[in-house]
Write a protein that holds these residues in place. Structure first.
Motif, PDB file in Angstrom:
ATOM      1  N   ILE A  90       0.854  -1.186   0.000  1.00 51.54           N
ATOM      2  CA  ILE A  90       0.000   0.000   0.000  1.00 51.54           C
ATOM      3  C   ILE A  90       0.893   1.241   0.000  1.00 51.54           C
TER       4      ILE A  90
ATOM      5  N   ILE B 202     -10.137  -3.101  -6.746  1.00 50.58           N
ATOM      6  CA  ILE B 202      -8.949  -3.442  -5.947  1.00 50.58           C
ATOM      7  C   ILE B 202      -8.704  -4.947  -5.953  1.00 50.58           C
TER       8      ILE B 202
ATOM      9  N   MET C  60      -8.772  -0.948   2.411  1.00 49.96           N
ATOM     10  CA  MET C  60      -7.825  -1.450   1.416  1.00 49.96           C
ATOM     11  C   MET C  60      -7.177  -2.750   1.889  1.00 49.96           C
TER      12      MET C  60
ATOM     13  N   CYS D 200      -9.724   4.432   4.887  1.00 48.95           N
ATOM     14  CA  CYS D 200      -9.295   3.960   3.564  1.00 48.95           C
ATOM     15  C   CYS D 200      -8.272   2.837   3.675  1.00 48.95           C
TER      16      CYS D 200
ATOM     17  N   LEU E   6      -2.900   5.013  -3.019  1.00 50.47           N
ATOM     18  CA  LEU E   6      -3.975   5.903  -2.582  1.00 50.47           C
ATOM     19  C   LEU E   6      -3.477   7.331  -2.731  1.00 50.47           C
TER      20      LEU E   6
END
Length: 471
Positions: free
Chosen positions: A6, A296, A326, A322, A309
């Motif tokens: 991420i 995703i 995620m 978020c 992001l």
């Protein structure tokens, strides 16, 4: 433990130290800082907070600077937002003017040279469109064909314009020198067109004594896509920048481009990232849309290394939510990933050299034995990346005594980067691997781990594999 990385953009919503600390704790692997919107002083402050928080949490975190590239942006508007109504005539100047709803200028001083009659100019994310209806010596007139609000510093898209601009302007050279000075790990290069653009950055890095910053090419138009193979040969990875790509290709083609770019990155064993609107609805809401969840999930199954992001964490109202969402989607997708099938298919179409064959054996053994972890010793990162390429079911501890190598692994799928001491004896390396596994992972007696690498550690080739049961 998730394996897909991420990447979170920092901005007004996430500039507080405690928020950054919480984001690292929740699973952010790399922070992105966009130099389009932040001064060096603001960037200094964020770098300090990231490093303090990661040190306190004892976690290696990568830092990626987004370099603006050969783009054109609106000058500062007189007001925060300006509405351009349908059919309104707007004059755009070569030189700086006070920007309002009748006249605009940009940061590019030869704008007239880039347009011709009937060109469509897209402002911002595509909500506002202008059509060129008259051209003069130092300005041209447009009619608004899609009404909407514009803001200062928004991108100005003129078809084919970026091809006429120098890739490294004076401002971007300053940005790259800033990145070198502040020991940044990755540069996301905007509006890359071909391999020569990447090589110009490589030359600048070498001239300034830096050989470790990784270069991620943002693919944002058809010209870059047509040169994708050459770009991948000289870069460390690519980023599917769906915002600008969606403005430069027919919108219905965007899924095809994304899949093909990620597929090509995998084939070349380079980093593949996807950005833009992954959780757009969560900028204001606390839950994602169903289509975002599917987006995703499918990106993970398509074998991205990481998901970016952007506005969701930079300016959104729910950056922490978020990250939580995620991570849950990534977990679910990884739980349903066809690891064995992917391994056989990947090996069948790839190289059969010694390192690849050992990496295949490591991942295959990990799947068959349900190994808890793969412990990859590496100086350059090559061993860990090769294993990551095969998409193991187990997490990978990428252990290296080289701090630059360790930080460079923060974007690669499945790799948990770990800094270790340098050992020359094989027994010492194996002992250190197991100690680090016990220190970092939630282990239990009887866990099976697989140790691999080039032993001794300064060996350039991957030539060793050992299966251990934790006692």
């Amino acid at each position: 433990m998730k394996k897909t990385k991420i990447i979170a953009s920092l901005g007004p919503s996430t500039s507080d130290y405690q928020v950054i600390f919480n984001m690292i704790d929740l699973g952010v692997d790399v922070f992105q800082i966009n130099l389009n919107y932040l001064s060096f002083k603001e960037c200094d402050d964020l770098l300090k907070k990231i490093r303090e928080a990661s040190l306190k949490l004892d976690k290696i975190i990568g830092i990626m600077l987004d370099i603006p590239g050969p783009s054109i942006r609106l000058d500062k508007l007189k007001e925060e937002k300006v509405f351009l109504p349908l059919n309104k005539e707007i004059r755009l100047y070569n030189y700086h003017v006070v920007c309002n709803n009748t006249q605009l200028s940009t940061d590019y001083q030869n704008l007239v040279e880039l347009v011709k009659l009937d060109d469509v100019i897209v402002l911002g994310a595509g909500n506002v469109k202008l059509k060129v209806i008259d051209i003069n010596a130092d300005n041209f007139i447009c009619k608004v064909i899609d009404a909407g609000y514009i803001e200062s510093n928004q991108p100005v898209h003129i078809k084919g314009a970026s091809l006429k601009l120098p890739f490294l302007n004076e401002n971007d050279q300053k940005n790259i020198l800033y990145a070198i000075k502040n020991d940044v790990d990755f540069l996301a290069l905007s509006y890359v067109r071909d391999e020569q653009d990447i090589l110009s950055v490589v030359d600048l890095l070498i001239e300034n004594g830096n050989d470790h910053i990784s270069l991620i090419a943002k693919i944002e138009n058809e010209y870059a896509y047509s040169n994708l193979e050459e770009i991948l040969k000289v870069s460390d990875g690519v980023l599917v920048a769906r915002g600008d790509l969606g403005l430069n290709v027919s919108i219905e083609k965007l899924p095809f481009y994304q899949k093909e770019i990620i597929k090509m990155a995998n084939r070349h064993q380079k980093i593949g990232l996807v950005s833009t609107d992954l959780l757009k609805s969560m900028r204001g809401e606390k839950k994602p849309s169903r289509s975002e969840v599917l987006d995703i999930y499918n990106a993970v199954l398509d074998k991205v290394d990481g998901l970016v992001l952007g506005a969701e964490t930079a300016i959104g109202e729910n950056p922490i939510a978020c990250l939580e969402v995620m991570e849950r989607i990534i977990f679910e997708a990884e739980n349903n990933f066809p690891y064995k099938e992917n391994l056989e298919k990947t090996f069948a179409y790839g190289n059969k050299d010694i390192t690849s064959t050992i990496a295949y054996s490591v991942v295959n053994a990990g799947i068959n034995l349900n190994a808890s972890c793969i412990l990859a010793n590496t100086m350059s990162g090559y061993t860990a990346r090769k294993i990551s390429y095969f998409r193991p079911k187990s997490p990978i501890l990428g252990l290296s005594p080289n701090i630059n190598t360790v930080k460079s692994l923060t974007l690669n799928y499945g790799i948990i980067p770990v800094l270790v001491k340098k050992y020359d004896a094989t027994d010492d390396i194996i002992k250190e691997c197991i100690n680090k596994y016990k220190e970092i992972m939630d282990y239990k007696i009887g866990d099976i781990v697989i140790i691999t690498g080039g032993l001794p550690l300064n060996n350039k080739n991957t030539d060793f594999m050992k299966i251990e049961k934790i006692s």
